[in-house]
Design a protein around this motif. Structure first.
Motif, PDB file in Angstrom:
ATOM      1  N   LYS A 182      -7.242   8.600  -7.595  1.00 36.17           N
ATOM      2  CA  LYS A 182      -7.103  10.011  -7.258  1.00 36.17           C
ATOM      3  C   LYS A 182      -7.946  10.389  -6.046  1.00 36.17           C
ATOM      4  N   SER A 183      -9.147   9.850  -5.944  1.00 33.79           N
ATOM      5  CA  SER A 183     -10.037  10.231  -4.840  1.00 33.79           C
ATOM      6  C   SER A 183      -9.497   9.754  -3.492  1.00 33.79           C
ATOM      7  N   GLN A 184      -8.815   8.616  -3.505  1.00 37.77           N
ATOM      8  CA  GLN A 184      -8.236   8.091  -2.271  1.00 37.77           C
ATOM      9  C   GLN A 184      -6.754   8.436  -2.138  1.00 37.77           C
ATOM     10  N   THR A 185      -6.238   9.159  -3.076  1.00 37.61           N
ATOM     11  CA  THR A 185      -4.802   9.522  -3.135  1.00 37.61           C
ATOM     12  C   THR A 185      -3.937   8.306  -2.831  1.00 37.61           C
ATOM     13  N   SER A 186      -4.209   7.225  -3.545  1.00 31.52           N
ATOM     14  CA  SER A 186      -3.457   5.992  -3.320  1.00 31.52           C
ATOM     15  C   SER A 186      -2.842   5.490  -4.615  1.00 31.52           C
ATOM     16  N   PHE A 187      -1.824   4.671  -4.457  1.00 29.95           N
ATOM     17  CA  PHE A 187      -1.110   4.082  -5.605  1.00 29.95           C
ATOM     18  C   PHE A 187      -0.559   2.749  -5.127  1.00 29.95           C
ATOM     19  N   HIS A 188      -1.435   1.784  -4.936  1.00 30.47           N
ATOM     20  CA  HIS A 188      -1.050   0.478  -4.378  1.00 30.47           C
ATOM     21  C   HIS A 188      -0.391  -0.398  -5.442  1.00 30.47           C
ATOM     22  N   LEU A 189       0.643  -1.085  -5.029  1.00 31.86           N
ATOM     23  CA  LEU A 189       1.368  -2.015  -5.903  1.00 31.86           C
ATOM     24  C   LEU A 189       0.752  -3.407  -5.762  1.00 31.86           C
ATOM     25  N   LYS A 190       0.589  -4.088  -6.890  1.00 32.74           N
ATOM     26  CA  LYS A 190      -0.057  -5.391  -6.864  1.00 32.74           C
ATOM     27  C   LYS A 190       0.636  -6.380  -7.792  1.00 32.74           C
TER      28      LYS A 190
ATOM     29  N   LYS B 274       0.810  -1.217   0.000  1.00 33.70           N
ATOM     30  CA  LYS B 274       0.000   0.000   0.000  1.00 33.70           C
ATOM     31  C   LYS B 274       0.845   1.269   0.000  1.00 33.70           C
ATOM     32  N   CYS B 275       0.279   2.310  -0.644  1.00 29.84           N
ATOM     33  CA  CYS B 275       0.940   3.617  -0.704  1.00 29.84           C
ATOM     34  C   CYS B 275      -0.132   4.689  -0.819  1.00 29.84           C
ATOM     35  N   THR B 276      -0.037   5.718   0.005  1.00 30.14           N
ATOM     36  CA  THR B 276      -0.857   6.910  -0.174  1.00 30.14           C
ATOM     37  C   THR B 276       0.072   8.112  -0.261  1.00 30.14           C
ATOM     38  N   TYR B 277      -0.405   9.161  -0.903  1.00 24.96           N
ATOM     39  CA  TYR B 277       0.470  10.295  -1.170  1.00 24.96           C
ATOM     40  C   TYR B 277      -0.259  11.604  -0.916  1.00 24.96           C
ATOM     41  N   SER B 278       0.545  12.664  -0.831  1.00 20.79           N
ATOM     42  CA  SER B 278       0.009  14.016  -0.734  1.00 20.79           C
ATOM     43  C   SER B 278       0.900  14.924  -1.567  1.00 20.79           C
ATOM     44  N   VAL B 279       0.298  15.638  -2.510  1.00 19.70           N
ATOM     45  CA  VAL B 279       1.052  16.567  -3.353  1.00 19.70           C
ATOM     46  C   VAL B 279       0.095  17.609  -3.893  1.00 19.70           C
ATOM     47  N   SER B 280       0.566  18.805  -4.066  1.00 21.10           N
ATOM     48  CA  SER B 280      -0.280  19.824  -4.673  1.00 21.10           C
ATOM     49  C   SER B 280      -0.330  19.571  -6.166  1.00 21.10           C
ATOM     50  N   GLY B 281      -1.492  19.635  -6.739  1.00 26.21           N
ATOM     51  CA  GLY B 281      -1.625  19.386  -8.160  1.00 26.21           C
ATOM     52  C   GLY B 281      -1.635  17.909  -8.479  1.00 26.21           C
ATOM     53  N   ASN B 282      -1.397  17.618  -9.750  1.00 24.41           N
ATOM     54  CA  ASN B 282      -1.422  16.234 -10.212  1.00 24.41           C
ATOM     55  C   ASN B 282      -0.037  15.615 -10.090  1.00 24.41           C
TER      56      ASN B 282
END
Lengths: 115, 113
Positions: free
Chosen positions: A69-77, A22-30
């Protein structure tokens, strides 16, 4: 400021089972989002990236990641884990602007595949 | 295509000594980065070069760390004097100008005693 959270320090999966890191992130913009893998005494090896387009990206060694984008996640699978997948995995984020290419990394997740 | 080269791979020094690390990026990559990875943490950017100019050195401890890329190709990172807390892996990475992906070298593992 940009940041990445990898909530699990350690993930154990039986060989042949599906895996998720699992990974979640925070950044301004895309964001631009990345996964890297680190084997013992080796540098970081690029696995895959999300830049734009399809939310499901495919990378090396059968890995894929889903951008949400809505969950600000980028999970590896990966659908079926191999013992050789055992390593340290890092999620990273950067913003899109030229001149601000700094990668911000999570603290890493140690993946262990149990034979 | 050859990857990012770094040397030495390992270095052990006493505190207050100096040390230098070398990096040769992938051919044609104008952007070069130095990261510090402390045990149990993710890499943290120290300095970014675009050709031979510094783009970002906001997290470089300038009282003891210095870096140069005089000819816009290979780069040297120096620590003088070293402290115990400088024990870490120093990673060099490179990318094409405007490229999204950074490619990393094998790193230099530094132990300060």
């Amino acid at each position: 400021a940009q940041s990445v959270a990898q909530p699990e320090d350690q993930v154990n999966v039986a060989e042949g089972n599906p895996l998720t890191v699992k990974c979640t992130y925070s950044v301004s913009g895309n964001p631009y989002l990345f996964w890297y893998v680190q084997y013992p005494n080796r540098g970081l090896q690029f696995l895959l990236k999300y830049i734009t387009g399809d939310n499901l990206v495919k990378g090396s060694y059968g890995f894929e990641a889903e951008f949400n984008k809505s969950q600000t996640s980028f999970h590896l699978k990966k659908p079926s884990a191999l013992v050789s997948d055992s390593a340290l995995y890092f999620c990273a984020v950067r913003d899109r602007y030229f001149g601000n290419e700094k990668l911000t990394f999570g603290t890493g997740t140690r993946l262990t595949i149990i034979p | 295509e050859a990857g990012v080269a770094q040397s030495p791979r390992y270095k052990i020094i006493e505190k207050r000594q100096s040390v230098a690390f070398w990096c040769n990026p992938i051919s044609g990559h104008a952007t070069l980065y130095w990261y510090q990875q402390i045990l149990g943490q993710g890499p943290k950017l120290l300095i970014q070069f675009q050709n031979n100019g510094v783009v970002d050195d906001s997290q470089l401890p300038k009282d003891r760390f210095s870096a140069e890329r005089l000819k816009g190709v290979d780069s040297t990172l120096k620590i003088q004097p070293a402290k115990l807390e400088d024990s870490a892996v120093y990673l060099c990475a490179s990318s094409q100008t405007g490229g999204e992906t950074q490619y990393f070298g094998p790193g230099t593992r530094l132990l300060v005693l």
